[in-house]
Scaffold this active site. Structure first.
Site: not given
Length: 713
Positions: A332, A422, A450, A622
């Site tokens: 990613r 997202e 998100d 996160d």
């Protein structure tokens, strides 16, 4: 001061340049001068486009803010709002039907549903564990978690618990691989005869589910089965502590678990400079070359972790059969927003980190393309691209990788991309987003965390949002999750690409995960995120229960279940009749989550960790979870649900709570009672300056404060 060297008019962190030239480039056939020249040319051409796209984000947001402010005193007019979004170019025409044309996609992504891990690439041990989580012991997983509804074991081996584990595993075998006339629980002998598996001389109800074995046919060391594309290995060993007490000598049941894993350079890491980026790239290089190692201390001795080898069997027809020992790895990259001081442009400005990631991670993956049995057997590189806003930004990503392929000398569309659905502008234009990269798309995924943060920021001026738990219950989330699958199926992803779902965020609550996460394969998702190898093995059970490809076929035949109108249903608080205690509880819960995450991010450079919540339940945190909490408090501040004094009091109160929760960490720096450290200031910035953050992202604050701390050291 960062030591830099000049390369093609770029100022490059000296350590990063050395890594590229001495570690990443050798073996690729590329010369250093050619690489740097190609990279510099790409930066020169694409940096202005990147800036323009970010400016468009800000312009659209300003217009949306103004619309809400201008209409705040009126009842919300959905049709007028939808027309306005179309007028300003936020909501685009969907366009004609089409199907993706992505080629050379490995089966773990294209056609076999299963669990998916996401791990920080900067932690070599986690990365190796994730790659090796392709296989996991069902016995160990059931015994060592609360999966069977039992508390975790204490002390030595519990024979009663072990017996329950064996019994539960055999229930699974009976469900997935039933035997004609008997049960795995009663089995005494497994053997192969005439290319078929016999259990006490009885055949499997579905004989084709037997695919191979190890050792002698009459008394195999292992039997390999397959159900819904996922393999299961029965391990027999009379010398094993479990096998020696089993009537069939069955010592373990190994499940094919994490079919794919995302090695993350984004939300789960804290990479703010050349030193950090070099570590991330070096670990990715080790994975792509197959030589990454990490020495860990276990049981009082050092153990070297390496990538698992492939598994070799005798096939049912007597030929050779080899199965991968490792998860198929994605990497990613970061999104389009952030810059990084690891490299400076010719004008002295920081490069966009997403452009740097694209070049570096693809260059490194070339080592895998030259191996016969590495990551991709189809000659592809897999890159997840997060935080894109709408089809223009997806098209820009497609252009980035076309440029990278060009100066690296790779065939067109070698790089496959994953689109993280997202951000709200991507959700409402998902079909157009997929079309913008239809020859590269190999993955779409809902990211509720998100997505919620962007929902709050986009509609910040619309009013006060519901409490976080109630946001999840509003109609928009169901529309979001369903439409993602529906559009993915319409665009031909079934059997060609992954349609994914988000993370199970409670790594210690495996019984609850077993009960609830089966909904992801039932929804038509071919993969869903799990927080650990252990969770991957348990989640694999769901894919044995649910034939996802059959679910997808049924869903596609039934047509869409959701529409854009549902996505535009803003989850505002319907009634704000909260008590003061309810309000303070919500704010304190948000503050505790922000502080618990940020203090580790800033002070220790830990980008993802299990953070105890206000009730001491460990949650995976996160930047996405932090974004929700920060934007939620910022929203309530803006609309007067709470005031600045109350929020600061909550932050200070929760700082003391977080300090107490981390009291056993020798490397931890307390925030109380001074509340003047950089970490506490960062948490405060995320809340009090939350409305001003681009798209509500946490990265600008976190990066600036982490760099400040590193400079102070």
């Amino acid at each position: 001061m960062t030591a830099r060297v000049e390369r093609a008019n770029l100022q490059v962190d000296a350590g990063l340049a050395r890594f590229v030239e001495e570690a990443a480039l050798p073996g690729t056939g590329l010369e250093a001068d050619a690489f740097w020249a190609g990279f510099a040319a790409m930066l020169a051409d694409l940096t202005p486009k990147n800036r323009e796209l970010l400016a468009k984000r800000e312009d659209l947001q300003a217009q949306i803010d103004a619309w809400h402010v201008g209409n705040r005193e009126k009842p919300h007019d959905h049709e007028a709002y939808k027309a306005f979004l179309a007028q300003i170019g936020y909501l685009l025409p969907e366009g004609d039907d089409f199907e993706i044309t992505t080629q050379n996609v490995d089966p773990e992504i294209a056609s076999v549903p299963g669990p998916q891990l996401v791990v920080p690439i900067t932690n070599a041990r986690y990365a190796l564990n994730a790659a090796n989580a392709r296989w996991g012991s069902l016995y160990d997983t059931l015994y060592g978690t609360d999966a069977m509804g039992l508390p975790l074991p204490a002390g030595g081996y519990d024979k009663g618990r072990g017996a329950r584990v064996v019994a539960r595993a055999r229930v699974f075998l009976d469900e997935a691989f039933p035997i004609v006339g008997t049960s795995h629980a009663d089995a005494r002998r497994y053997h192969v005869q005439g290319g078929a598996l016999l259990v006490d001389d009885m055949p499997l109800a579905s004989p084709e589910k037997f695919v191979g074995y190890k050792g002698r046919a009459k008394a195999p060391d292992a039997v390999l089965l397959c159900n819904n594309g996922l393999h299961v290995e029965l391990v027999f060993d009379r010398a094993h502590p479990i096998g020696s007490h089993d009537q069939a000598l069955l010592a373990d049941v190994q499940l094919e678990s994490a079919l794919s894993a995302i090695m993350d350079c984004e939300d789960s890491v804290a990479c703010v400079d050349g030193e950090d980026k070099t570590l991330a790239y070096a670990n990715w290089l080790g994975l792509m070359k197959g030589d990454l190692e990490e020495v860990i201390s276990k049981g009082g001795r050092d153990v070297t972790r390496r990538l698992a080898q492939d598994r070799v069997y005798t096939a049912a027809d007597g030929g050779a059969l080899t199965l991968k020992g490792r998860a198929l790895m994605w990497v990613r990259n970061v999104g389009h927003l952030m810059t990084n001081p690891a490299i400076l442009n010719a004008d002295g400005s920081e490069v966009f980190e997403g452009l740097m990631d694209a070049a570096m991670t693809t260059l490194i993956a070339m080592h895998d393309l030259q191996r016969d049995s590495g990551n991709s057997v189809q000659g592809s590189v897999y890159v997840v691209k997060p935080k894109m806003h709408g089809p223009e930004e997806v098209a820009f990503t497609d252009e980035i990788f076309a440029r990278v392929e060009g100066f690296l000398g790779l065939p067109e569309n070698t790089v496959k991309i994953g689109i993280m659905d997202e951000e709200r502008r991507t959700s409402v234009n998902l079909k157009a987003c997929i079309r913008a990269a239809k020859a590269r798309v190999a993955f779409i995924n809902t990211g509720f965390l998100d997505r919620t943060g962007d929902e709050i920021h986009t509609s910040m001026e619309a009013g006060a949002f519901s409490r976080k738990d109630f946001i999840k219950r509003k109609g928009w989330i169901g529309a979001y999750e369903n439409l993602n699958v529906d559009i993915g199926l319409e665009c031909g992803l079934s059997g060609r690409a992954q349609i994914g779902k988000g993370m199970w965020a409670m790594p210690d609550m495996m019984a609850a995960m077993l009960e609830q996460k089966v909904e992801h394969p039932k929804s038509g998702a071919t993969c869903a995120w799990v927080p650990s190898p252990t969770a991957a093995t348990l989640h694999a059970l769901h894919y044995h229960r649910v034939d996802v490809l059959a679910v997808q076929a049924k869903l596609k035949a039934g047509g869409r279940r959701a529409h854009v109108d549902g996505l535009l249903d803003i989850p505002l608080a319907t009634y704000q009749k909260w008590t003061e205690a309810q309000v303070l509880r919500e704010v304190e819960n948000n503050a505790q989550g922000i502080l618990g995450y940020v203090v580790r991010w800033i002070n220790q450079g830990v980008g993802c960790s299990k953070v105890p919540d206000i009730n001491d339940i460990g949650l995976m945190e996160d930047r996405a979870t932090c974004r929700i909490s920060a934007q939620h408090v910022a929203n309530w501040l803006h609309h007067g649900v709470v005031d600045a004094q109350q929020v600061m009091a909550a932050l200070r109160k929760m700082a003391a709570v977080v300090d107490a929760q981390n009291a056993g960490d020798a490397e931890y720096t307390p925030m109380a009672p001074g509340f003047d450290g950089i970490a506490f200031q960062a948490a405060s910035d995320l809340v009090f300056k939350g409305r001003a953050q681009p798209s509500g992202y946490t990265e600008p604050v976190l990066h600036a404060r982490r760099l400040e701390l590193k400079a102070s050291l």
